[in-house]
Design a protein around this motif. Structure first.
Motif, short mmCIF file in Angstrom:
data_model
loop_
_atom_site.label_atom_id
_atom_site.label_comp_id
_atom_site.label_asym_id
_atom_site.label_seq_id
_atom_site.Cartn_x
_atom_site.Cartn_y
_atom_site.Cartn_z
N VAL A 249 0.85 -1.19 0.00
CA VAL A 249 0.00 0.00 0.00
C VAL A 249 0.88 1.24 0.00
CG1 VAL A 249 -1.91 -1.15 1.19
CG2 VAL A 249 -0.13 -0.02 2.52
N GLY A 250 0.30 2.36 -0.43
CA GLY A 250 1.01 3.65 -0.38
C GLY A 250 2.27 3.65 -1.22
N TRP A 251 3.36 4.13 -0.60
CA TRP A 251 4.64 4.23 -1.31
C TRP A 251 5.20 2.87 -1.68
CZ3 TRP A 251 5.42 8.68 -3.29
CH2 TRP A 251 5.07 9.85 -2.61
N ALA A 252 4.92 1.85 -0.86
CA ALA A 252 5.38 0.50 -1.18
C ALA A 252 4.71 -0.02 -2.44
CB ALA A 252 5.12 -0.44 -0.01
N HIS A 253 3.45 0.34 -2.65
CA HIS A 253 2.74 -0.02 -3.88
C HIS A 253 3.40 0.65 -5.08
CE1 HIS A 253 -0.41 -0.64 -6.80
NE2 HIS A 253 -0.68 0.65 -6.86
N LEU A 254 3.76 1.92 -4.95
CA LEU A 254 4.45 2.63 -6.03
C LEU A 254 5.81 2.00 -6.30
CD1 LEU A 254 4.68 4.98 -8.02
CD2 LEU A 254 5.52 6.41 -6.12
N ALA A 255 6.49 1.56 -5.25
CA ALA A 255 7.80 0.94 -5.42
C ALA A 255 7.72 -0.31 -6.30
CB ALA A 255 8.39 0.58 -4.05
N GLU A 256 6.68 -1.12 -6.09
CA GLU A 256 6.53 -2.33 -6.91
C GLU A 256 6.27 -1.98 -8.37
OE1 GLU A 256 6.84 -5.76 -6.04
OE2 GLU A 256 7.90 -4.60 -4.54
N LEU A 257 5.45 -0.98 -8.61
CA LEU A 257 5.15 -0.57 -9.98
C LEU A 257 6.40 -0.01 -10.66
CD1 LEU A 257 1.66 1.15 -9.53
CD2 LEU A 257 2.16 -1.18 -10.30
N LEU A 258 7.19 0.76 -9.92
CA LEU A 258 8.43 1.31 -10.49
C LEU A 258 9.41 0.19 -10.83
CD1 LEU A 258 9.10 4.45 -8.25
CD2 LEU A 258 8.44 4.43 -10.66
N TRP A 259 9.54 -0.77 -9.92
CA TRP A 259 10.50 -1.84 -10.17
C TRP A 259 10.09 -2.68 -11.37
CZ3 TRP A 259 10.93 -7.14 -10.39
CH2 TRP A 259 12.24 -7.63 -10.32
N MET A 260 8.82 -2.93 -11.54
CA MET A 260 8.36 -3.72 -12.68
C MET A 260 8.50 -2.96 -14.00
SD MET A 260 5.03 -5.83 -11.26
CE MET A 260 4.25 -4.46 -10.42
#
Length: 350
Positions: free
Chosen positions: A210-221
């Motif tokens: 959730v939150g920034w961690a969710h954005l982190a996964e999208l950025l890494w992919m």
């Protein structure tokens, strides 16, 4: 011979199944030995080596799923390896998850061979090569997004298939019932019994990001595709301003332009930083550690490779030329240098 033998376990005959299981390690060891020895030995030895390595990975993938499937049918106790239990949980959350994860594994195992074959075909120009790479990275991004949202926004762990937590030498068939055997569980990463590492046997499954961690996964992919698109854009821009031969322009761009390298690294570091905004269970920490190790591949990408890594490898090779033991290592490195110098997917870390 391999495809024919792979059909044997569908017969369900106990003796055939026992015979194939006992030969799994032998088959894979032979393929692995050929893939290591062939590079640099003759013309197109790298292509032959990669073909065998791809076949090894695909056969190993099939064997792993087969062993896990048989273990599920013959054992009363659940799998002690938390990674495999988590995959089963994902299969329950999303029905297509199993097939999407299998497709991603097959693409990841075949991408280097596809690039090498494409380079030897009539479409070997840089434009067609990067178009193929863009298509493959786009497919992998779509598959990862399907896995991510299919698992209810949980971290996509690597690999996306069952891990080999079985040592076939420890198989013990029941004398009274040929259809039953006990498995000796091993951690595929460490080669030790799974119970020796408490983190890998804890029944704590990843939580939705959730939150920034969710954005982190999208950025890494998205990072691999962004890198390829940035690199292609830089090359197309340079070619439109230069009358130099296309291949020379692309080689020069890779060695002098820092923008694709810096953009990709910035996205990678941002994802690593944002990932820490949410607490992680042991499986997620293990995956985060693996992703951090992948940063070493930036040393093998242009322009860093031409400026620092290649001169260092040349110096190391010359210095160890007449040293018996060290020269064996440097010789092996030199045999594999064409792989990461010519193939994008060898250093893509995607």
């Amino acid at each position: 011979m391999l495809p024919t033998s792979l059909l044997h376990f569908k017969s369900g005959h106990p003796q055939l199944r026992k015979g194939y299981i006992a030969s799994i390690d032998t088959i894979e060891d032979i393929l692995r030995a050929f893939s290591i020895l062939l590079p640099g030995r003759f013309t197109d030895g790298d292509l032959c080596s990669q073909s065998i390595l791809t076949a090894l990975n695909l056969v190993s993938l099939y064997n792993t799923h087969y062993l896990v499937r048989v273990a599920d049918k013959t054992q009363d106790k659940p799998d002690v390896f938390a990674f495999n239990r988590y995959l089963r949980k994902c299969f329950q959350l999303s029905r297509p998850f199993k097939w999407v994860s299998l497709c991603l594994s097959v693409v990841s195992y075949s991408e280097v061979l596809a690039e090498m074959i494409w380079a030897r075909s009539g479409n070997s120009s840089a434009k067609h090569r990067w178009k193929l790479i863009t298509y493959v990275e786009s497919i992998k991004l779509i598959l990862r997004l399907l896995l991510y949202f299919g698992a209810k926004k949980r971290m996509v762990l690597h690999p996306t298939h069952f891990l080999r937590n079985v040592d076939t030498h420890t198989l013990s068939f029941d004398r009274e019932g040929e259809d039953r055997f006990e498995l000796g569980h091993l951690d595929a990463r460490l080669g030790l019994p799974s119970t020796a590492d408490a983190d890998l046997t804890q029944s704590v499954y990843p939580l939705p990001r959730v939150g920034w961690a969710h954005l982190a996964e999208l950025l890494w992919m998205a990072r691999p595709l962004v890198y390829v698109l940035t690199l292609s854009r830089v090359q197309n821009h340079r070619k439109s301003e230069s009358s130099t031969d296309e291949r020379d322009v692309n080689d020069q761009d890779n060695r002098t332009d820092w923008r694709p390298w810096l953009v990709s690294l910035a996205i990678e570091l941002s994802a690593a930083l944002l990932r820490q905004s949410q607490s992680m269970v042991p499986l997620e920490k293990d995956e985060a550690k693996r992703r951090n190790y992948l940063l070493l591949f930036y040393l093998l990408r242009e322009p860093v490779y031409s400026i620092w890594a290649r001169p260092f490898l040349d110096w190391l090779s010359d210095a160890a030329d007449h040293r018996p033991l060290v020269s064996i290592i440097t010789s092996a490195i030199n045999d594999y240098r064409p792989f990461w110098e010519r193939c994008y997917f060898y250093t893509s870390a995607s």
